[in-house]
Design a protein around this motif. Structure first.
Motif, mmCIF file in Angstrom:
data_model
loop_
_atom_site.group_PDB
_atom_site.id
_atom_site.type_symbol
_atom_site.label_atom_id
_atom_site.label_comp_id
_atom_site.label_asym_id
_atom_site.label_seq_id
_atom_site.Cartn_x
_atom_site.Cartn_y
_atom_site.Cartn_z
ATOM 1 N N VAL A 177 0.835 -1.202 0.000
ATOM 2 C CA VAL A 177 0.000 0.000 0.000
ATOM 3 C C VAL A 177 0.872 1.256 0.000
ATOM 4 O O VAL A 177 0.577 2.231 -0.704
ATOM 5 N N VAL A 178 1.952 1.241 0.758
ATOM 6 C CA VAL A 178 2.834 2.405 0.844
ATOM 7 C C VAL A 178 3.700 2.539 -0.409
ATOM 8 O O VAL A 178 3.946 3.648 -0.901
ATOM 9 N N ALA A 179 4.128 1.404 -0.948
ATOM 10 C CA ALA A 179 5.072 1.432 -2.066
ATOM 11 C C ALA A 179 4.429 1.826 -3.390
ATOM 12 O O ALA A 179 5.089 2.448 -4.242
ATOM 13 N N MET A 180 3.150 1.489 -3.597
ATOM 14 C CA MET A 180 2.534 1.760 -4.894
ATOM 15 C C MET A 180 2.542 3.245 -5.260
ATOM 16 O O MET A 180 2.906 3.598 -6.380
ATOM 17 N N PRO A 181 2.165 4.165 -4.357
ATOM 18 C CA PRO A 181 2.267 5.584 -4.729
ATOM 19 C C PRO A 181 3.696 6.016 -5.046
ATOM 20 O O PRO A 181 3.913 6.872 -5.921
ATOM 21 N N LEU A 182 4.669 5.435 -4.345
ATOM 22 C CA LEU A 182 6.067 5.778 -4.623
ATOM 23 C C LEU A 182 6.501 5.260 -5.986
ATOM 24 O O LEU A 182 7.259 5.929 -6.711
ATOM 25 N N LEU A 183 6.014 4.081 -6.355
ATOM 26 C CA LEU A 183 6.314 3.560 -7.693
ATOM 27 C C LEU A 183 5.645 4.397 -8.770
ATOM 28 O O LEU A 183 6.209 4.611 -9.853
ATOM 29 N N ILE A 184 4.436 4.877 -8.475
ATOM 30 C CA ILE A 184 3.766 5.778 -9.418
ATOM 31 C C ILE A 184 4.602 7.039 -9.613
ATOM 32 O O ILE A 184 4.781 7.521 -10.745
ATOM 33 N N THR A 203 2.905 6.730 -19.066
ATOM 34 C CA THR A 203 2.521 7.126 -17.707
ATOM 35 C C THR A 203 1.015 7.134 -17.489
ATOM 36 O O THR A 203 0.548 6.959 -16.358
ATOM 37 N N GLN A 204 0.227 7.315 -18.542
ATOM 38 C CA GLN A 204 -1.213 7.506 -18.379
ATOM 39 C C GLN A 204 -2.072 6.348 -18.857
ATOM 40 O O GLN A 204 -3.232 6.243 -18.438
ATOM 41 N N VAL A 205 -1.550 5.477 -19.718
ATOM 42 C CA VAL A 205 -2.385 4.462 -20.361
ATOM 43 C C VAL A 205 -1.847 3.049 -20.189
ATOM 44 O O VAL A 205 -2.638 2.110 -19.998
ATOM 45 N N PHE A 206 -0.554 2.857 -20.233
ATOM 46 C CA PHE A 206 0.067 1.528 -20.248
ATOM 47 C C PHE A 206 -0.489 0.674 -19.104
ATOM 48 O O PHE A 206 -0.354 1.029 -17.925
ATOM 49 N N PRO A 207 -1.132 -0.457 -19.396
ATOM 50 C CA PRO A 207 -1.790 -1.248 -18.345
ATOM 51 C C PRO A 207 -0.874 -1.681 -17.214
ATOM 52 O O PRO A 207 -1.311 -1.724 -16.051
ATOM 53 N N LEU A 208 0.384 -2.004 -17.494
ATOM 54 C CA LEU A 208 1.280 -2.418 -16.413
ATOM 55 C C LEU A 208 1.505 -1.284 -15.415
ATOM 56 O O LEU A 208 1.514 -1.508 -14.195
ATOM 57 N N VAL A 209 1.672 -0.073 -15.915
ATOM 58 C CA VAL A 209 1.863 1.071 -15.030
ATOM 59 C C VAL A 209 0.574 1.382 -14.277
ATOM 60 O O VAL A 209 0.588 1.597 -13.056
ATOM 61 N N GLU A 213 -2.106 1.136 -9.307
ATOM 62 C CA GLU A 213 -3.247 1.633 -8.546
ATOM 63 C C GLU A 213 -4.180 0.487 -8.163
ATOM 64 O O GLU A 213 -4.698 0.430 -7.036
ATOM 65 N N PHE A 214 -4.402 -0.415 -9.083
ATOM 66 C CA PHE A 214 -5.264 -1.568 -8.812
ATOM 67 C C PHE A 214 -4.712 -2.414 -7.676
ATOM 68 O O PHE A 214 -5.439 -2.782 -6.740
ATOM 69 N N TRP A 215 -3.415 -2.715 -7.700
ATOM 70 C CA TRP A 215 -2.823 -3.572 -6.665
ATOM 71 C C TRP A 215 -2.785 -2.863 -5.315
ATOM 72 O O TRP A 215 -2.832 -3.513 -4.264
ATOM 73 N N MET A 216 -2.730 -1.555 -5.341
ATOM 74 C CA MET A 216 -2.832 -0.803 -4.091
ATOM 75 C C MET A 216 -4.193 -1.051 -3.442
ATOM 76 O O MET A 216 -4.295 -1.296 -2.231
ATOM 77 N N GLY A 217 -5.257 -0.992 -4.237
ATOM 78 C CA GLY A 217 -6.582 -1.285 -3.723
ATOM 79 C C GLY A 217 -6.727 -2.722 -3.258
ATOM 80 O O GLY A 217 -7.382 -2.998 -2.246
#
Length: 421
Positions: A177-184, A203-209, A213-217
């Protein structure tokens, strides 16, 4: 701060989360407001400046949907569910509306004699367009469907990854949860490794990137399922959101927006879910808000198509002058809402009933303390984002009375078990 919830096991019924359904409408309005400011509906510069200032960060509504999708799908995961059944339900959820809008856009394109590329159209139809950075591909046909392309990837991954998520220690989930925003945040310098024309796509469309956000949830929901989530209550989380939104739009560099908003959105989502579990105050679970949340997926899919079509048909591609601009924006909001309601009731709901796998009704034990595991969800979407008539997410104990079972089954059949997009 929210206190620890009682952990729920695979066989226990989890609370409904209607507030998350209502919040989906708020996210849809953020996206709509952003497009009002960028699609030249309002020609008057002063009016346009007000909309632009209010909805500078509106595109982050999609980010909210992605986080919400991961959260709700984990919260409402069915015990004993199979990947094939899960995938079939998700396809039944997103494809009918998508196909209708896909066909409508192409038919209108024929009327306006727009160029037609069969490969682009088929790529969009099967929702794989977000993987192609070529301009004119990832934003194609019904342009907002790029996010469905991302969601389809998330859906393919979740049933395969969820067993691993269930085995992770709580501290690992907190790290996620903490790491995902940092990776973003790291994607901004990371985009320098990508050819310059492809950086927006990366940065805005690529599904892997966007899956960050999904894995954070997903991780936040698993912590809440185990009773290990710690976070502010809904009132405090709402204040944090408002303060962050104002500060980001006025003083904070754009590179930090997605990181800050990802953190704030997960706090709001978890706090709203916690309020529903505890039965405490929430402004988002009223009947009107639940209905608006239910149609928000359809609203998201129709709104850009409707706006562009009307602007072209009325020859107002540079916007409506004077007071007509704000009036047109309100008109578009209402028109889109009517069309979304029709799409929800006459396409989305009946097609889900038709295409979703039949639910197996588990055997109920005779003793009250050995009731069968919960197996049906009234709606796993909160959507986008996307949800049932009464709630966004629920796992229900099967009915043990014979009278009315058939009616209950038919009512449940029209509901989406994981209604988020």
């Amino acid at each position: 701060m929210t206190s620890t919830l009682t952990p729920t096991t695979a066989g226990q019924s989890r609370s409904k989360l209607p507030s998350l359904t209502g919040l989906r409408w708020v996210a849809a309005m953020l996206v709509f407001g952003f497009h009002v400011g960028t699609m030249r509906i309002i020609a008057e510069p002063d009016y346009q400046a007000v909309v632009g200032k209010l909805f500078t960060l509106g595109l982050s509504g999609v980010q909210f949907f992605f986080i919400l999708s991961g959260f709700v799908l984990v919260w409402s995961a069915r015990p004993g569910d199979t990947p094939l059944a899960f995938w079939r339900r998700r396809i039944a959820k997103i494809f009918p509306n998508h196909v209708v809008l896909w066909a409508a856009v192409l038919l209108l394109g024929i009327y306006f004699a727009d160029p037609f590329n069969l490969k682009v159209a088929l790529t969009n139809l099967f929702l794989v367009q977000a993987w192609n950075p070529t301009p004119g591909w990832f934003y194609s046909v019904n342009t907002v469907s790029w996010s469905l392309s991302c969601e389809l990837f998330f859906y393919l991954c979740l049933p395969l990854v969820l067993p691993l998520i269930r085995r992770l220690r709580p501290w690992v989930l907190v790290v996620i949860v903490v790491a995902m925003p940092l990776l973003i945040l790291a994607m901004w310098p990371g985009q320098l490794l990508v050819p310059e024309p492809d950086r927006w796509w990366f940065t805005q469309v690529f599904p892997l990137v966007r899956s960050l956000e999904f894995w954070m949830g997903v991780a936040a929901a698993e912590l809440m399922v185990r009773g290990r989530w710690r976070g502010p209550n809904l009132k405090v989380a709402s204040v944090i959101f408002v303060v962050t939104w104002v500060a980001a739009s006025q003083w904070i560099r754009a590179e930090l927006w997605t990181t800050l908003l990802a953190a704030v959105y997960v706090l709001v989502i978890a706090a709203a879910a916690d309020a529903d579990v505890r039965g405490t105050w929430s402004p988002w679970r009223s009947r009107p808000m639940r209905w608006l949340g239910e149609v928000s997926f359809a609203y998201y899919l129709v709104h850009v198509f409707v706006v562009t079509s009307v602007l072209r048909a009325t020859n107002h591609l540079n916007g409506f002058p004077g007071w007509q601009g704000p009036a047109a924006a309100v008109g578009f909001l209402l028109l889109n809402l009517v069309l979304a309601g029709l799409l929800f009731h006459f396409v989305e709901t009946p097609m889900m009933r038709l295409l979703s796998p039949r639910r197996r009704r588990p055997h109920t034990a005779s003793a009250p303390d050995s009731a069968a595991p919960a197996a049906t969800t009234a709606a796993e979407t909160t959507a986008a984002e996307t949800t049932a008539a009464e709630t966004a997410t629920a796992v229900r104990i099967p009915r043990q009375t014979s009278a009315g079972d058939r009616t209950a089954r038919e009512a449940d059949a029209v509901r989406d078990p994981e209604r988020v997009t």
